[in-house]
Design a protein around this motif. Structure first.
Motif, PDB file in Angstrom:
ATOM      1  N   LYS A  40      11.960  -0.035 -10.626  1.00  0.00           N
ATOM      2  CA  LYS A  40      10.955  -0.866  -9.935  1.00  0.00           C
ATOM      3  C   LYS A  40      11.241  -2.337 -10.184  1.00  0.00           C
ATOM      4  O   LYS A  40      11.706  -2.703 -11.262  1.00  0.00           O
ATOM      5  CB  LYS A  40       9.553  -0.570 -10.485  1.00  0.00           C
TER       6      LYS A  40
ATOM      7  N   ASP B  15       0.594  -4.291   0.667  1.00  0.00           N
ATOM      8  CA  ASP B  15       1.227  -3.623  -0.482  1.00  0.00           C
ATOM      9  C   ASP B  15       0.132  -2.996  -1.354  1.00  0.00           C
ATOM     10  O   ASP B  15      -0.296  -3.593  -2.350  1.00  0.00           O
ATOM     11  CB  ASP B  15       2.051  -4.652  -1.265  1.00  0.00           C
ATOM     12  N   GLN B  17       0.184  -0.657  -3.457  1.00  0.00           N
ATOM     13  CA  GLN B  17       0.593  -0.424  -4.845  1.00  0.00           C
ATOM     14  C   GLN B  17       0.479  -1.729  -5.649  1.00  0.00           C
ATOM     15  O   GLN B  17      -0.041  -1.743  -6.759  1.00  0.00           O
ATOM     16  CB  GLN B  17       2.040   0.071  -4.868  1.00  0.00           C
ATOM     17  N   ALA B  20      -3.077  -2.408  -6.373  1.00  0.00           N
ATOM     18  CA  ALA B  20      -3.598  -1.540  -7.447  1.00  0.00           C
ATOM     19  C   ALA B  20      -3.188  -2.091  -8.807  1.00  0.00           C
ATOM     20  O   ALA B  20      -3.992  -2.149  -9.744  1.00  0.00           O
ATOM     21  CB  ALA B  20      -3.057  -0.124  -7.258  1.00  0.00           C
ATOM     22  N   VAL B  21      -1.942  -2.539  -8.903  1.00  0.00           N
ATOM     23  CA  VAL B  21      -1.459  -3.098 -10.177  1.00  0.00           C
ATOM     24  C   VAL B  21      -2.245  -4.371 -10.497  1.00  0.00           C
ATOM     25  O   VAL B  21      -2.659  -4.592 -11.645  1.00  0.00           O
ATOM     26  CB  VAL B  21       0.058  -3.391 -10.102  1.00  0.00           C
ATOM     27  N   GLN B  38       5.320  -4.942  -5.352  1.00  0.00           N
ATOM     28  CA  GLN B  38       6.215  -4.018  -6.051  1.00  0.00           C
ATOM     29  C   GLN B  38       7.270  -3.498  -5.097  1.00  0.00           C
ATOM     30  O   GLN B  38       6.970  -3.155  -3.952  1.00  0.00           O
ATOM     31  CB  GLN B  38       5.390  -2.851  -6.619  1.00  0.00           C
TER      32      GLN B  38
END
Lengths: 76, 76
Positions: A40, B15, B17, B20-21, B38
C-alpha cells in the motif's frame, strides 16, 4: 504538508495477492515475471508542522500491521 | 531486475478507503489529518532486459484500472 507511507509485507510472509498478479501476468503472455509483491502507498495531507514521529505513530497504531508488514515514511 | 509500479486513484475519484483511514486516525486522536488517499505499490521481480514499455503494457492491461486510476513506473 504532504507525507507518504509505504507499507509492504515483510520478506518471508506469503503474498497471495502478488502470486495472483504474477499468474495473471503470465496468462496475459508476459514472460520473465519472477516475482510480484503488492503493498500500500498512503498519501497523507497533514497540517503544517506535523512531525515524522507523529506519522510513525500513525503507522504503528493503524496504517501498518507491524506483525507482518514493514513501513517506510517519506515526509514532504 | 526490479521495477516498481505506483497506482493511485485519479484526482476527483472518491476514495472511501482513504476516508475510512482519515476517520480512524481522527478517532485515535491524531489531529490535523486533512486528507488521506490510499493506492497500491507493486514490486516486480523481472528478467534482465525487461523494458519500461513492457511494464507500462502490464499496467495498461492488468495492474491499473486506467478509467479511475493513474500509474507511475519506476525501473531498477
Amino acid at each position: 504538508m504532504k507525507a507518504r507511507v509505504y507499507v509492504m509485507l515483510k520478506n518471508g510472509v506469503l503474498d497471495p495477492q502478488g502470486e495472483a498478479v504474477r499468474h495473471a501476468l503470465g496468462s496475459l503472455g508476459f514472460e520473465g515475471v519472477d516475482g510480484v509483491r503488492q503493498g500500500k502507498v498512503i498519501e497523507l495531507d497533514l497540517a503544517d508542522g506535523t512531525t515524522e514521529a507523529t506519522v510513525t505513530e500513525m503507522c504503528e497504531k493503524l496504517l501498518a500491521n507491524t506483525v507482518i508488514e514493514s513501513y517506510r515514511v517519506e515526509m514532504g
